[in-house]
Design an enzyme around this catalytic site. Sequence first.
Site, PDB file in Angstrom:
ATOM      1  N   ARG A  90     -17.086   7.973  -5.307  1.00  0.00           N
ATOM      2  CA  ARG A  90     -15.589   8.481  -5.450  1.00  0.00           C
ATOM      3  C   ARG A  90     -14.884   8.659  -6.953  1.00  0.00           C
ATOM      4  O   ARG A  90     -14.282   9.515  -7.292  1.00  0.00           O
ATOM      5  CB  ARG A  90     -14.800   7.336  -4.598  1.00  0.00           C
ATOM      6  N   TYR A  91     -15.447   7.712  -7.736  1.00  0.00           N
ATOM      7  CA  TYR A  91     -14.716   7.644  -9.285  1.00  0.00           C
ATOM      8  C   TYR A  91     -15.806   8.173 -10.158  1.00  0.00           C
ATOM      9  O   TYR A  91     -16.973   8.257 -10.107  1.00  0.00           O
ATOM     10  CB  TYR A  91     -14.409   6.142  -9.449  1.00  0.00           C
ATOM     11  N   ARG A  94     -18.538   5.545 -11.534  1.00  0.00           N
ATOM     12  CA  ARG A  94     -19.003   4.199 -10.654  1.00  0.00           C
ATOM     13  C   ARG A  94     -19.269   4.504  -9.299  1.00  0.00           C
ATOM     14  O   ARG A  94     -18.698   5.350  -8.769  1.00  0.00           O
ATOM     15  CB  ARG A  94     -18.403   2.999 -10.989  1.00  0.00           C
ATOM     16  N   CYS A 103     -23.321  -8.747   8.014  1.00  0.00           N
ATOM     17  CA  CYS A 103     -22.661  -9.606   7.344  1.00  0.00           C
ATOM     18  C   CYS A 103     -22.841 -10.847   7.934  1.00  0.00           C
ATOM     19  O   CYS A 103     -23.209 -11.178   9.159  1.00  0.00           O
ATOM     20  CB  CYS A 103     -21.242  -8.995   7.486  1.00  0.00           C
ATOM     21  N   CYS A 107     -15.542  -9.827   9.759  1.00  0.00           N
ATOM     22  CA  CYS A 107     -14.365  -9.892   9.643  1.00  0.00           C
ATOM     23  C   CYS A 107     -13.694  -8.834  10.649  1.00  0.00           C
ATOM     24  O   CYS A 107     -13.877  -7.538  10.828  1.00  0.00           O
ATOM     25  CB  CYS A 107     -13.795  -9.483   8.375  1.00  0.00           C
ATOM     26  N   CYS A 110     -12.098  -5.514   9.283  1.00  0.00           N
ATOM     27  CA  CYS A 110     -13.087  -4.875   8.471  1.00  0.00           C
ATOM     28  C   CYS A 110     -12.781  -3.378   8.437  1.00  0.00           C
ATOM     29  O   CYS A 110     -12.593  -2.539   9.312  1.00  0.00           O
ATOM     30  CB  CYS A 110     -14.642  -4.939   8.910  1.00  0.00           C
ATOM     31  N   ARG A 112     -15.073  -1.234   7.232  1.00  0.00           N
ATOM     32  CA  ARG A 112     -16.145  -0.269   7.806  1.00  0.00           C
ATOM     33  C   ARG A 112     -16.549  -0.773   9.131  1.00  0.00           C
ATOM     34  O   ARG A 112     -17.842  -0.715   9.345  1.00  0.00           O
ATOM     35  CB  ARG A 112     -17.200  -0.565   6.568  1.00  0.00           C
ATOM     36  N   ASP A 270      -6.220  -1.513   5.098  1.00  0.00           N
ATOM     37  CA  ASP A 270      -6.071  -0.398   5.283  1.00  0.00           C
ATOM     38  C   ASP A 270      -5.880   0.166   6.621  1.00  0.00           C
ATOM     39  O   ASP A 270      -5.527  -0.623   7.497  1.00  0.00           O
ATOM     40  CB  ASP A 270      -7.869   0.102   5.149  1.00  0.00           C
ATOM     41  N   ASP A 307      -5.759   1.209  -1.175  1.00  0.00           N
ATOM     42  CA  ASP A 307      -6.837   2.047  -1.199  1.00  0.00           C
ATOM     43  C   ASP A 307      -6.148   3.384  -0.354  1.00  0.00           C
ATOM     44  O   ASP A 307      -5.978   3.180   0.890  1.00  0.00           O
ATOM     45  CB  ASP A 307      -7.972   1.437  -0.774  1.00  0.00           C
ATOM     46  N   LYS A 314      -8.384   3.365  -5.264  1.00  0.00           N
ATOM     47  CA  LYS A 314      -7.326   2.175  -5.353  1.00  0.00           C
ATOM     48  C   LYS A 314      -6.232   2.559  -6.382  1.00  0.00           C
ATOM     49  O   LYS A 314      -6.494   2.992  -7.266  1.00  0.00           O
ATOM     50  CB  LYS A 314      -8.059   0.918  -5.999  1.00  0.00           C
TER      51      LYS A 314
HETATM   52  C1  PLP Z   1     -13.451  -0.194  -4.894  1.00  0.00           C
HETATM   53  C2  PLP Z   1     -14.546   0.902  -5.341  1.00  0.00           C
HETATM   54  C3  PLP Z   1     -15.167   1.086  -6.397  1.00  0.00           C
HETATM   55  C4  PLP Z   1     -14.822   0.142  -7.660  1.00  0.00           C
HETATM   56  O1  PLP Z   1     -13.534   0.080  -8.095  1.00  0.00           O
HETATM   57  P1  PLP Z   1     -13.207  -0.893  -9.239  1.00  0.00           P
HETATM   58  O2  PLP Z   1     -11.651  -0.381  -9.226  1.00  0.00           O
HETATM   59  O3  PLP Z   1     -13.896  -0.232 -10.630  1.00  0.00           O
HETATM   60  O4  PLP Z   1     -13.243  -2.274  -8.817  1.00  0.00           O
HETATM   61  C5  PLP Z   1     -16.098   2.141  -6.802  1.00  0.00           C
HETATM   62  N1  PLP Z   1     -16.390   2.892  -5.749  1.00  0.00           N
HETATM   63  C6  PLP Z   1     -15.507   2.793  -4.392  1.00  0.00           C
HETATM   64  C7  PLP Z   1     -15.759   3.847  -3.338  1.00  0.00           C
HETATM   65  C8  PLP Z   1     -14.844   1.573  -4.172  1.00  0.00           C
HETATM   66  O5  PLP Z   1     -14.165   1.771  -3.142  1.00  0.00           O
END
Ligand code: PLP
Length: 374
Positions: A90-91, A94, A103, A107, A110, A112, A270, A307, A314
Amino acid sequence: MEAWRRILADSIVKPKDLADRLGVDAKEIEAIVGDYPMRITPTVMATMKEKGDAIWKQVVPDIAEMDDFGAEDDPLEEDLMSPVPHLVHRYPDRVLLMVTNQCPIYCRFCTRKRLVGKPGFLKKGELDQAIAYLREHTEVRDVILSGGDPLLLPDHLLERILKALRTIPHLELIRLGSRVPGTLPERITPELCAIVKKYHPIYMNLHFNHPDELTPAVKAACGMLADAGVPLGAQTVLLKGVNDDPEIMKRLMHQLLLARIKPYYLYQADLTKGTNHFRTTVETGLNIIKSLQGHTSGMAVPHFVIDAPGGGGKIPLLPGDYMVHMDAEGVLLKNYENKAFHYPQPKQESARELPMVSVAPSPGSCSNGAHDDL
Ligand SMILES: *Cc1c(COP(=O)(O)O)cnc(C)c1O
Protein backbone atom coordinates in the site's frame (compact mmCIF):
# COMPACT_ATOMS: atom_id res chain seq x y z
CA MET A 1 6.33 -31.41 21.37
CA GLU A 2 7.60 -28.06 22.50
CA ALA A 3 6.04 -26.83 25.74
CA TRP A 4 4.38 -23.80 24.13
CA ARG A 5 2.56 -26.03 21.63
CA ARG A 6 1.10 -28.09 24.45
CA ILE A 7 0.00 -24.91 26.20
CA LEU A 8 -1.54 -23.54 23.01
CA ALA A 9 -3.36 -26.87 22.60
CA ASP A 10 -4.82 -26.35 26.09
CA SER A 11 -6.59 -23.21 24.87
CA ILE A 12 -10.37 -23.01 24.92
CA VAL A 13 -11.67 -23.49 21.38
CA LYS A 14 -14.92 -25.41 21.89
CA PRO A 15 -18.14 -23.63 22.84
CA LYS A 16 -18.93 -26.39 25.32
CA ASP A 17 -15.62 -25.94 27.14
CA LEU A 18 -16.22 -22.20 27.30
CA ALA A 19 -19.73 -22.81 28.61
CA ASP A 20 -18.36 -25.09 31.32
CA ARG A 21 -15.67 -22.63 32.35
CA LEU A 22 -17.53 -19.32 32.10
CA GLY A 23 -21.20 -20.26 32.35
CA VAL A 24 -22.12 -18.83 28.95
CA ASP A 25 -24.65 -20.33 26.54
CA ALA A 26 -22.91 -22.97 24.41
CA LYS A 27 -25.55 -22.88 21.67
CA GLU A 28 -25.21 -19.13 21.24
CA ILE A 29 -21.41 -19.32 21.13
CA GLU A 30 -21.64 -22.14 18.60
CA ALA A 31 -23.68 -19.98 16.24
CA ILE A 32 -21.13 -17.16 16.43
CA VAL A 33 -17.96 -19.19 16.00
CA GLY A 34 -19.28 -20.83 12.84
CA ASP A 35 -17.92 -17.87 10.88
CA TYR A 36 -14.91 -16.87 12.89
CA PRO A 37 -13.33 -19.19 15.44
CA MET A 38 -12.55 -18.73 19.10
CA ARG A 39 -9.32 -19.44 20.90
CA ILE A 40 -8.45 -18.37 24.42
CA THR A 41 -5.03 -19.33 25.74
CA PRO A 42 -4.48 -20.35 29.38
CA THR A 43 -2.71 -17.03 30.07
CA VAL A 44 -5.69 -15.06 28.82
CA MET A 45 -8.18 -17.32 30.64
CA ALA A 46 -6.24 -16.71 33.86
CA THR A 47 -6.25 -12.94 33.35
CA MET A 48 -10.04 -12.68 33.13
CA LYS A 49 -11.45 -11.57 36.46
CA GLU A 50 -15.15 -11.36 35.82
CA LYS A 51 -17.85 -11.67 33.22
CA GLY A 52 -17.72 -8.86 30.70
CA ASP A 53 -14.40 -7.37 31.83
CA ALA A 54 -11.81 -5.92 29.46
CA ILE A 55 -10.12 -9.27 28.79
CA TRP A 56 -13.42 -11.15 28.39
CA LYS A 57 -14.73 -8.66 25.84
CA GLN A 58 -11.68 -9.13 23.63
CA VAL A 59 -11.92 -12.91 23.35
CA VAL A 60 -15.37 -14.22 24.32
CA PRO A 61 -17.71 -14.33 21.29
CA ASP A 62 -20.62 -11.92 21.52
CA ILE A 63 -23.92 -12.12 19.68
CA ALA A 64 -23.38 -8.50 18.56
CA GLU A 65 -20.80 -9.88 16.11
CA MET A 66 -23.70 -11.21 14.07
CA ASP A 67 -25.35 -7.79 13.82
CA ASP A 68 -23.72 -5.45 11.36
CA PHE A 69 -24.84 -6.95 8.07
CA GLY A 70 -24.08 -3.76 6.19
CA ALA A 71 -20.41 -3.53 7.12
CA GLU A 72 -17.61 -4.68 4.83
CA ASP A 73 -15.32 -7.66 5.12
CA ASP A 74 -12.28 -5.74 3.97
CA PRO A 75 -12.82 -2.02 4.61
CA LEU A 76 -9.10 -1.26 4.20
CA GLU A 77 -9.23 -2.84 0.73
CA GLU A 78 -6.13 -4.89 1.44
CA ASP A 79 -7.20 -7.56 -1.04
CA LEU A 80 -7.15 -4.96 -3.83
CA MET A 81 -3.57 -3.99 -2.98
CA SER A 82 -2.17 -7.48 -3.11
CA PRO A 83 0.15 -7.95 -6.10
CA VAL A 84 0.99 -11.55 -5.09
CA PRO A 85 -0.83 -13.78 -2.60
CA HIS A 86 -0.43 -12.81 1.08
CA LEU A 87 1.44 -9.59 0.31
CA VAL A 88 -0.12 -6.13 0.68
CA HIS A 89 1.74 -3.24 -0.94
CA ARG A 90 0.00 0.00 0.00
CA TYR A 91 2.87 2.37 0.83
CA PRO A 92 5.85 3.35 -1.32
CA ASP A 93 8.66 1.66 0.59
CA ARG A 94 7.14 -1.03 2.79
CA VAL A 95 4.91 -4.07 2.52
CA LEU A 96 2.90 -6.35 4.70
CA LEU A 97 3.47 -10.09 4.36
CA MET A 98 0.86 -12.35 5.91
CA VAL A 99 2.66 -15.52 6.83
CA THR A 100 -0.10 -17.39 8.63
CA ASN A 101 -3.81 -17.12 9.37
CA GLN A 102 -3.41 -18.57 12.85
CA CYS A 103 -3.41 -16.53 16.06
CA PRO A 104 -2.88 -17.45 19.71
CA ILE A 105 -6.26 -15.86 20.49
CA TYR A 106 -8.94 -14.72 18.10
CA CYS A 107 -9.66 -11.09 18.91
CA ARG A 108 -13.38 -10.47 18.49
CA PHE A 109 -12.59 -7.06 16.93
CA CYS A 110 -10.10 -8.40 14.36
CA THR A 111 -9.70 -6.35 11.19
CA ARG A 112 -8.93 -9.49 9.21
CA LYS A 113 -11.87 -11.61 10.30
CA ARG A 114 -12.22 -12.54 6.64
CA LEU A 115 -8.89 -14.41 6.68
CA VAL A 116 -7.79 -15.07 10.20
CA GLY A 117 -8.53 -18.39 11.85
CA LYS A 118 -8.38 -20.42 8.67
CA PRO A 119 -5.80 -23.19 8.85
CA GLY A 120 -2.38 -23.11 7.29
CA PHE A 121 0.89 -21.22 7.01
CA LEU A 122 2.48 -19.55 4.01
CA LYS A 123 3.44 -22.35 1.64
CA LYS A 124 6.93 -22.73 0.17
CA GLY A 125 5.78 -21.72 -3.34
CA GLU A 126 3.94 -18.68 -1.94
CA LEU A 127 7.03 -17.58 -0.05
CA ASP A 128 9.06 -17.92 -3.24
CA GLN A 129 6.54 -15.71 -5.06
CA ALA A 130 6.66 -13.06 -2.35
CA ILE A 131 10.47 -13.10 -2.32
CA ALA A 132 10.55 -12.78 -6.12
CA TYR A 133 8.25 -9.75 -5.90
CA LEU A 134 10.40 -8.12 -3.23
CA ARG A 135 13.60 -8.81 -5.13
CA GLU A 136 12.15 -7.03 -8.14
CA HIS A 137 10.77 -4.10 -6.15
CA THR A 138 13.93 -2.37 -5.03
CA GLU A 139 11.92 0.47 -3.50
CA VAL A 140 10.78 -1.81 -0.66
CA ARG A 141 13.10 -1.39 2.31
CA ASP A 142 10.79 -2.54 5.11
CA VAL A 143 8.69 -5.69 5.36
CA ILE A 144 6.18 -6.37 8.09
CA LEU A 145 5.42 -9.99 8.88
CA SER A 146 1.84 -10.22 9.98
CA GLY A 147 -1.12 -12.52 9.56
CA GLY A 148 -2.39 -14.00 11.68
CA ASP A 149 0.51 -14.06 14.06
CA PRO A 150 4.00 -14.79 12.70
CA LEU A 151 5.25 -15.99 16.09
CA LEU A 152 2.92 -18.98 15.83
CA LEU A 153 5.10 -20.34 13.05
CA PRO A 154 7.36 -23.15 14.16
CA ASP A 155 10.97 -22.02 14.58
CA HIS A 156 12.19 -23.64 11.35
CA LEU A 157 9.50 -21.97 9.21
CA LEU A 158 10.06 -18.58 10.79
CA GLU A 159 13.77 -18.96 10.18
CA ARG A 160 13.16 -20.03 6.58
CA ILE A 161 11.25 -16.79 6.00
CA LEU A 162 13.78 -14.56 7.77
CA LYS A 163 16.65 -16.20 5.92
CA ALA A 164 14.93 -15.78 2.54
CA LEU A 165 14.18 -12.12 3.28
CA ARG A 166 17.80 -11.47 4.19
CA THR A 167 18.90 -12.59 0.71
CA ILE A 168 17.30 -9.39 -0.62
CA PRO A 169 20.02 -6.73 -0.54
CA HIS A 170 17.78 -3.64 -0.54
CA LEU A 171 15.57 -4.87 2.31
CA GLU A 172 16.63 -2.97 5.42
CA LEU A 173 14.06 -3.66 8.11
CA ILE A 174 12.08 -6.70 9.08
CA ARG A 175 9.20 -6.09 11.45
CA LEU A 176 6.89 -8.57 13.12
CA GLY A 177 3.44 -7.79 14.45
CA SER A 178 2.44 -10.17 17.23
CA ARG A 179 0.06 -10.79 20.06
CA VAL A 180 2.02 -13.87 21.16
CA PRO A 181 4.16 -12.34 23.94
CA GLY A 182 1.00 -11.04 25.64
CA THR A 183 -1.11 -14.18 25.26
CA LEU A 184 1.25 -17.14 24.94
CA PRO A 185 4.44 -15.94 26.64
CA GLU A 186 5.78 -19.52 26.77
CA ARG A 187 6.40 -19.23 23.01
CA ILE A 188 9.22 -16.76 23.65
CA THR A 189 12.00 -19.28 24.12
CA PRO A 190 15.79 -18.91 24.13
CA GLU A 191 15.78 -20.82 20.82
CA LEU A 192 13.41 -18.31 19.23
CA CYS A 193 15.49 -15.40 20.53
CA ALA A 194 18.65 -17.00 19.12
CA ILE A 195 17.03 -17.22 15.68
CA VAL A 196 15.77 -13.64 15.74
CA LYS A 197 19.20 -12.36 16.76
CA LYS A 198 20.74 -13.69 13.55
CA TYR A 199 18.62 -11.51 11.27
CA HIS A 200 18.75 -8.03 12.80
CA PRO A 201 17.56 -5.34 12.46
CA ILE A 202 14.30 -6.94 13.51
CA TYR A 203 11.63 -4.83 15.19
CA MET A 204 8.49 -6.13 16.83
CA ASN A 205 5.20 -4.37 17.38
CA LEU A 206 3.25 -6.18 20.04
CA HIS A 207 -0.49 -5.95 20.45
CA PHE A 208 -1.74 -4.90 23.91
CA ASN A 209 -5.05 -3.28 24.83
CA HIS A 210 -5.35 -3.35 28.60
CA PRO A 211 -2.91 -2.98 31.52
CA ASP A 212 -4.01 -6.33 33.03
CA GLU A 213 -2.45 -8.06 30.01
CA LEU A 214 1.03 -7.17 31.29
CA THR A 215 1.40 -10.05 33.79
CA PRO A 216 4.82 -10.89 35.26
CA ALA A 217 5.21 -13.81 32.80
CA VAL A 218 4.30 -11.54 29.88
CA LYS A 219 6.79 -8.90 31.01
CA ALA A 220 9.48 -11.57 31.31
CA ALA A 221 8.79 -12.75 27.73
CA CYS A 222 9.05 -9.17 26.47
CA GLY A 223 12.28 -8.77 28.41
CA MET A 224 13.76 -11.79 26.62
CA LEU A 225 12.97 -10.23 23.25
CA ALA A 226 14.39 -6.89 24.34
CA ASP A 227 17.54 -8.67 25.57
CA ALA A 228 17.79 -10.29 22.14
CA GLY A 229 18.12 -6.77 20.73
CA VAL A 230 14.59 -6.41 19.39
CA PRO A 231 13.19 -2.88 19.76
CA LEU A 232 9.63 -3.41 21.00
CA GLY A 233 6.68 -1.22 20.08
CA ALA A 234 3.04 -1.60 20.99
CA GLN A 235 -0.07 -1.31 18.91
CA THR A 236 -3.32 -0.75 20.76
CA VAL A 237 -6.84 -0.71 19.40
CA LEU A 238 -9.22 1.75 21.00
CA LEU A 239 -12.13 -0.45 22.09
CA LYS A 240 -15.43 0.42 23.69
CA GLY A 241 -15.73 -1.06 27.15
CA VAL A 242 -12.12 -2.23 27.12
CA ASN A 243 -9.83 0.78 27.13
CA ASP A 244 -11.88 3.82 26.08
CA ASP A 245 -10.90 5.64 29.24
CA PRO A 246 -7.96 7.98 29.86
CA GLU A 247 -7.05 6.42 33.23
CA ILE A 248 -6.99 2.85 31.86
CA MET A 249 -5.02 3.99 28.83
CA LYS A 250 -2.46 5.78 30.99
CA ARG A 251 -2.01 2.66 33.12
CA LEU A 252 -1.59 0.59 29.94
CA MET A 253 1.06 2.94 28.53
CA HIS A 254 2.96 2.90 31.83
CA GLN A 255 2.80 -0.90 32.03
CA LEU A 256 4.10 -1.13 28.45
CA LEU A 257 7.09 1.07 29.25
CA LEU A 258 7.79 -1.05 32.34
CA ALA A 259 7.82 -4.07 30.02
CA ARG A 260 10.38 -2.24 27.81
CA ILE A 261 7.80 -1.62 25.09
CA LYS A 262 7.42 1.82 23.47
CA PRO A 263 3.77 2.64 22.64
CA TYR A 264 3.65 3.09 18.85
CA TYR A 265 0.10 3.26 17.50
CA LEU A 266 -3.31 3.74 19.04
CA TYR A 267 -5.83 2.71 16.39
CA GLN A 268 -9.33 3.96 15.92
CA ALA A 269 -11.35 0.75 15.42
CA ASP A 270 -11.85 -0.25 11.78
CA LEU A 271 -15.23 -0.68 10.12
CA THR A 272 -14.85 -4.43 9.69
CA LYS A 273 -18.04 -6.45 9.65
CA GLY A 274 -18.76 -8.11 12.98
CA THR A 275 -16.71 -5.62 15.01
CA ASN A 276 -18.76 -2.44 15.04
CA HIS A 277 -19.93 -2.83 18.63
CA PHE A 278 -16.35 -2.02 19.65
CA ARG A 279 -16.22 1.35 17.91
CA THR A 280 -15.86 4.59 19.86
CA THR A 281 -16.19 8.17 18.71
CA VAL A 282 -13.06 9.78 17.28
CA GLU A 283 -13.22 12.36 20.08
CA THR A 284 -12.69 9.56 22.61
CA GLY A 285 -9.26 8.86 21.11
CA LEU A 286 -8.35 12.53 20.81
CA ASN A 287 -9.26 13.09 24.46
CA ILE A 288 -7.10 10.15 25.49
CA ILE A 289 -4.12 11.60 23.62
CA LYS A 290 -4.79 14.98 25.25
CA SER A 291 -4.88 13.35 28.66
CA LEU A 292 -1.45 11.80 28.05
CA GLN A 293 0.50 14.45 26.12
CA GLY A 294 2.42 16.63 28.57
CA HIS A 295 0.80 14.98 31.57
CA THR A 296 3.10 11.96 31.51
CA SER A 297 6.34 10.80 29.82
CA GLY A 298 6.37 11.64 26.13
CA MET A 299 7.55 8.04 25.71
CA ALA A 300 4.08 6.96 26.86
CA VAL A 301 2.20 8.77 24.09
CA PRO A 302 1.37 6.68 21.00
CA HIS A 303 0.37 8.07 17.61
CA PHE A 304 -3.40 8.05 17.30
CA VAL A 305 -4.30 6.91 13.78
CA ILE A 306 -7.28 6.02 11.67
CA ASP A 307 -6.65 3.43 9.01
CA ALA A 308 -8.75 5.15 6.37
CA PRO A 309 -11.64 3.13 4.96
CA GLY A 310 -11.13 2.61 1.25
CA GLY A 311 -7.42 1.91 1.51
CA GLY A 312 -6.05 5.36 2.34
CA GLY A 313 -3.60 4.03 4.89
CA LYS A 314 -2.98 5.24 8.41
CA ILE A 315 -3.74 8.89 9.00
CA PRO A 316 -2.47 10.49 12.23
CA LEU A 317 -4.77 12.63 14.34
CA LEU A 318 -3.82 15.10 17.04
CA PRO A 319 -6.05 17.15 19.30
CA GLY A 320 -6.56 20.25 17.19
CA ASP A 321 -5.84 23.07 19.59
CA TYR A 322 -2.05 22.94 20.20
CA MET A 323 -1.46 25.38 17.35
CA VAL A 324 -3.74 28.38 17.59
CA HIS A 325 -2.30 30.37 14.72
CA MET A 326 0.68 30.41 12.37
CA ASP A 327 1.93 33.13 10.02
CA ALA A 328 5.30 34.35 8.68
CA GLU A 329 6.08 36.00 12.04
CA GLY A 330 5.57 33.01 14.25
CA VAL A 331 3.25 30.47 15.78
CA LEU A 332 0.89 30.84 18.66
CA LEU A 333 0.87 27.61 20.64
CA LYS A 334 -1.06 26.22 23.57
CA ASN A 335 0.53 23.71 25.92
CA TYR A 336 -1.04 20.83 27.84
CA GLU A 337 -2.10 23.26 30.59
CA ASN A 338 -3.86 25.41 28.02
CA LYS A 339 -1.29 28.20 28.48
CA ALA A 340 -0.33 30.19 25.41
CA PHE A 341 3.22 30.51 24.01
CA HIS A 342 4.72 32.25 21.01
CA TYR A 343 7.46 30.81 18.85
CA PRO A 344 8.96 33.30 16.35
CA GLN A 345 9.80 32.14 12.82
CA PRO A 346 13.32 32.69 11.48
CA LYS A 347 13.54 35.91 9.42
CA GLN A 348 13.09 35.24 5.71
CA GLU A 349 14.52 37.39 2.91
CA SER A 350 11.62 36.95 0.55
CA ALA A 351 8.00 36.12 1.03
CA ARG A 352 7.26 32.44 0.90
CA GLU A 353 4.33 30.13 0.82
CA LEU A 354 3.22 28.91 4.20
CA PRO A 355 1.85 25.44 4.55
CA MET A 356 -1.86 25.23 5.28
CA VAL A 357 -2.47 25.15 8.98
CA SER A 358 -4.98 22.49 9.71
CA VAL A 359 -3.41 20.19 12.25
CA ALA A 360 -1.40 20.57 15.43
CA PRO A 361 2.40 20.28 15.42
CA SER A 362 3.97 16.92 16.13
CA PRO A 363 4.75 16.01 19.73
CA GLY A 364 8.18 17.25 20.71
CA SER A 365 7.85 20.54 18.84
CA CYS A 366 10.19 23.15 20.21
CA SER A 367 8.82 25.85 22.43
CA ASN A 368 12.04 27.82 23.04
CA GLY A 369 11.40 31.43 23.74
CA ALA A 370 7.92 30.68 24.98
CA HIS A 371 6.35 33.27 27.22
CA ASP A 372 3.14 33.39 29.08
CA ASP A 373 1.47 36.66 28.21
CA LEU A 374 0.58 37.37 24.63
C1 PLP B 1 0.30 -0.44 8.92
C2 PLP B 1 0.77 -0.89 7.62
C3 PLP B 1 2.11 -0.73 7.25
C4 PLP B 1 3.13 -0.12 8.17
O1 PLP B 1 2.85 1.21 8.45
P1 PLP B 1 3.84 2.07 9.36
O2 PLP B 1 3.12 3.36 9.51
O3 PLP B 1 5.13 2.18 8.61
O4 PLP B 1 4.01 1.34 10.65
C5 PLP B 1 2.48 -1.16 6.00
N1 PLP B 1 1.60 -1.70 5.14
C6 PLP B 1 0.30 -1.84 5.46
C7 PLP B 1 -0.62 -2.42 4.45
C8 PLP B 1 -0.16 -1.44 6.71
O5 PLP B 1 -1.45 -1.60 7.02
